[in-house]
Design an enzyme around this catalytic site. Sequence first.
Site, PDB file in Angstrom:
ATOM      1  N   LEU A  42       0.824  -1.218   0.000  1.00 33.44           N
ATOM      2  CA  LEU A  42       0.000   0.000   0.000  1.00 33.44           C
ATOM      3  C   LEU A  42       0.857   1.267   0.000  1.00 33.44           C
ATOM      4  O   LEU A  42       0.494   2.271  -0.614  1.00 33.44           O
ATOM      5  CB  LEU A  42      -0.921   0.001   1.223  1.00 33.44           C
ATOM      6  CG  LEU A  42      -2.082  -0.994   1.167  1.00 33.44           C
ATOM      7  CD1 LEU A  42      -2.776  -1.100   2.516  1.00 33.44           C
ATOM      8  CD2 LEU A  42      -3.088  -0.571   0.105  1.00 33.44           C
TER       9      LEU A  42
ATOM     10  N   TYR B 237      -0.987  -8.861  16.242  1.00 31.94           N
ATOM     11  CA  TYR B 237      -1.177  -7.800  15.237  1.00 31.94           C
ATOM     12  C   TYR B 237      -2.463  -7.027  15.519  1.00 31.94           C
ATOM     13  O   TYR B 237      -2.472  -5.790  15.530  1.00 31.94           O
ATOM     14  CB  TYR B 237      -1.219  -8.457  13.852  1.00 31.94           C
ATOM     15  CG  TYR B 237      -1.579  -7.529  12.717  1.00 31.94           C
ATOM     16  CD1 TYR B 237      -0.639  -6.643  12.196  1.00 31.94           C
ATOM     17  CD2 TYR B 237      -2.856  -7.554  12.141  1.00 31.94           C
ATOM     18  CE1 TYR B 237      -0.970  -5.800  11.135  1.00 31.94           C
ATOM     19  CE2 TYR B 237      -3.186  -6.725  11.083  1.00 31.94           C
ATOM     20  CZ  TYR B 237      -2.241  -5.849  10.584  1.00 31.94           C
ATOM     21  OH  TYR B 237      -2.560  -5.012   9.533  1.00 31.94           O
TER      22      TYR B 237
ATOM     23  N   LYS C  43      -3.022  -2.986  16.479  1.00 30.47           N
ATOM     24  CA  LYS C  43      -3.815  -2.018  15.706  1.00 30.47           C
ATOM     25  C   LYS C  43      -4.853  -1.347  16.607  1.00 30.47           C
ATOM     26  O   LYS C  43      -5.126  -0.156  16.472  1.00 30.47           O
ATOM     27  CB  LYS C  43      -4.475  -2.713  14.507  1.00 30.47           C
ATOM     28  CG  LYS C  43      -3.464  -3.152  13.433  1.00 30.47           C
ATOM     29  CD  LYS C  43      -2.703  -1.963  12.854  1.00 30.47           C
ATOM     30  CE  LYS C  43      -1.861  -2.336  11.644  1.00 30.47           C
ATOM     31  NZ  LYS C  43      -1.148  -1.200  11.038  1.00 30.47           N
TER      32      LYS C  43
ATOM     33  N   VAL D 223      -6.551  -6.321   1.486  1.00 37.14           N
ATOM     34  CA  VAL D 223      -5.919  -5.903   0.230  1.00 37.14           C
ATOM     35  C   VAL D 223      -4.850  -6.911  -0.186  1.00 37.14           C
ATOM     36  O   VAL D 223      -4.030  -7.340   0.644  1.00 37.14           O
ATOM     37  CB  VAL D 223      -5.247  -4.510   0.397  1.00 37.14           C
ATOM     38  CG1 VAL D 223      -4.901  -3.937  -0.966  1.00 37.14           C
ATOM     39  CG2 VAL D 223      -6.143  -3.552   1.172  1.00 37.14           C
TER      40      VAL D 223
ATOM     41  N   THR E 269      -1.706  -7.387  -1.165  1.00 42.05           N
ATOM     42  CA  THR E 269      -0.433  -6.676  -1.313  1.00 42.05           C
ATOM     43  C   THR E 269       0.757  -7.614  -1.441  1.00 42.05           C
ATOM     44  O   THR E 269       1.861  -7.165  -1.728  1.00 42.05           O
ATOM     45  CB  THR E 269      -0.184  -5.755  -0.092  1.00 42.05           C
ATOM     46  OG1 THR E 269      -0.375  -6.509   1.091  1.00 42.05           O
ATOM     47  CG2 THR E 269      -1.111  -4.561  -0.099  1.00 42.05           C
TER      48      THR E 269
END
Length: 271
Positions: A13, A169, A173, A202, A204
């Site tokens: 991104l 993770y 966040k 996404v 990526t």
Amino acid sequence: MPSYVVTGASRGLGLEFVNQLSQSPDNIVFGLVRNKKTADKLGALGRRNVYILEADVTDVKTLKAAAQQVSEITGGTLDVLINNAAFIDDERNALTLDGYPEGREYLLEQDLLKNFNINVIGVIHTTNAFLPLLRSGSVNDIKKVVTISSGVGDVLFTLSTGYSVGAPYSISKAAVNLAVAKYAAEYKDQGIVFLAISPGLVSTKEPLDQPTEEDLRKFEAMVASFRKAYPDFAGPITPEESVRAILVVVDKATIENTGAFISHKGNQEWL
Ligand SMILES: NC(=O)c1ccc[n+]([C@@H]2O[C@H](COP(=O)([O-])OP(=O)(O)OC[C@H]3O[C@@H](n4cnc5c(N)ncnc54)[C@H](OP(=O)(O)O)[C@@H]3O)[C@@H](O)[C@H]2O)c1
């Protein structure tokens, strides 16, 4: 000339943020990477309004040096900071908090600390390094700090999807969202807008030539759990789609929205 700093600009991104932002010759875009030598895709954009600078978000000295370089080019100002860099664990992201192998609890601790260090403290160090420039941003109404968060850091998303894995993770966040709110509370009067934005799911990563059965199983399990709350979820979107949507949300954001945790759709619809 609106100026942008994007961290984690080597790929994914971050690379796409630099790509889209630098399409306008009016913008000046600084892509921060850990290592210029491995940022060949960023260099390959070949844009004259893109500067590639080195910094590790866990290393304050490198961040301050990058901020100094930005300052020399912009004349001491910055309009938008995009905290995009993050650590995303592929190895143990299918484990629950109590699913680490017996006797290897140190790995759980390592994962929690590593995610916190890069995804939370790294964002705070980066924000602090660039705040002096943001405070004197050249275009009054577009001083913004955008932190790329994730829907997996949302409590309701977790409960409605039953997505119990990837905890270090997800926790990082959720924590960074509160850091964003803290800055928003502090800087509302000075007109700097802080946002935590989830980019959606996404694609990526480089497609694997031959994904293992384990890779496929993990991915399918994740999608199945997301479909519990989002039955129409069709799978990941492209970096191009995600960044385009995020930039619309960023553009529209005003000081009234400061501190919000929203998605690329501008609301709490995470997928
Ligand atoms: N992709 C998704 O589906 C998704 C979903 C929700 C949220 N997000 C968030 O979106 C953002 C971008 O994700 P992505 O998928 O594009 O990730 P990615 O492809 O894994 O890229 C991560 C970037 O962060 C950089 N980075 C990692 N540690 C760093 C450090 N210590 N200092 C400086 N840079 C560092 C990496 O640099 P190197 O090249 O040097 O390793 C790389 O440029 C992240 O904040 C992620 O949490 C992504």
